[in-house]
Design an enzyme around this catalytic site. Sequence first.
Site, mmCIF file in Angstrom:
data_model
loop_
_atom_site.group_PDB
_atom_site.id
_atom_site.type_symbol
_atom_site.label_atom_id
_atom_site.label_comp_id
_atom_site.label_asym_id
_atom_site.label_seq_id
_atom_site.Cartn_x
_atom_site.Cartn_y
_atom_site.Cartn_z
ATOM 1 C CG ASP A 20 -2.088 -0.893 1.107
ATOM 2 O OD1 ASP A 20 -2.431 -1.262 -0.023
ATOM 3 O OD2 ASP A 20 -2.673 -1.245 2.144
ATOM 4 N NE ARG A 71 -5.221 -1.824 -3.964
ATOM 5 C CZ ARG A 71 -4.797 -2.209 -2.758
ATOM 6 N NH1 ARG A 71 -4.361 -1.307 -1.886
ATOM 7 N NH2 ARG A 71 -4.774 -3.486 -2.444
#
Length: 305
Positions: free
Chosen positions: A132, A182
Site C-alpha cells: 500500500d 492499484r
Amino acid sequence: MELVTRDFFLFLSKNNVMNRMAKNWGIGFVRGKMIGGNNFNESLVYIKKLNDQGMTATVDHLGEFVGSSEVARERAEEVIHTIETIARENVNAQVSLKMTSLGLDIDEKLVRENMTRILETAEKHQIMVTIDMEDEARCQKTLDIFKEFRLRYSNVSTVIQAYLYRSESDLDELNPLRPFLRLVKGAYKESPKVAFPDKSDVDQNYKTLIRKQLLSGNYTAIATHDDHMIAYAKQLAKDNQIPASQFEFQMLYGMRNATQQALVKDGYNVRVYVPYGDDWYGYFMRRLAERPANIAFAFKGMTKK
C-alpha cells in the site's frame, strides 16, 4: 465544503484520544459491516461469502507507523500467517500491507528482511502481496523497495495515488517492470506543493493514470467508488478492446455492495478490500475523508442487517 469535510475527517484520523477510545469500544458495530474482525480467522467467513458471490478479496491487518522492531517482526509474522491461511482454506484472496507496519520508519534493512520472508511465502503459494502507498514523504522509499523486490518476485504489486503530481512519471518509470498496480485517488492530507488541491485536477489525473496503465497492457486494479470513473474505465476498455481479464475494480468492504454485484453480473472482475484488526479507527476516518459520498455508503453499510 468538500475540502472542509475532508480536512475534518483527516484531523479525526490522527486524533490519538479518539483512536484509543475506538479500541476500547471494540469493533462490534463495524465487524462484518466495514471490518472483517479482530483477526484474520474471524474475517474468513466474510471472505468466503464474497467468493460465493463471484468476488475476490484483498486483506489488510490494520496498523501503521510501527515504532518497535519487535512489533514490526510480529506484523510480518501476521502477514505470513495470513498468506498460509489463505492457501490452506483455499479462499480467493490476496494480501495488502504497509511499509510502516514492517518498520519503514525504524530501519530499511528491517523492512527488507520482513518483506523477503513475506514474499518467499507468497511465491510458494502464488498469492499476490500489494504494498500500500502511504503519505508522500514515504512515497519514494516505498517505490524503491517495490522496484527492488519486483525484480526478484512476481507476486508483488503496489499503489499509485492520483492526487500526487509525481504519479504519472512514477507510472512511466515503473512500466518496464510490467507491474500489477492499484490506482487510487489518495487519502492523506498533503501540501499543495506535492499534491493537487482541487478535486477536478485529481479526477483528471486519475483518468490519465487509468488510461496509461490499461493501454500499457499491464494488469490494472481501479480502486474507486466513483460511478463516473467506473464508467470511464469500462468505456476505455470497450473502445480499445481491452479484455476484462486485464483489469479489476476494487472497492471497500461494506461500501457499494449493489454496485459490486452489478459489475460481477456484467462480467467484470471485482476485488473487495477487507481490513481486520483493532486499529480500525484511522482507516475508517480516512475512508470518510476520501469523498463525501463515502459517508453515506459507510452509514448504509453499518446499518445493514
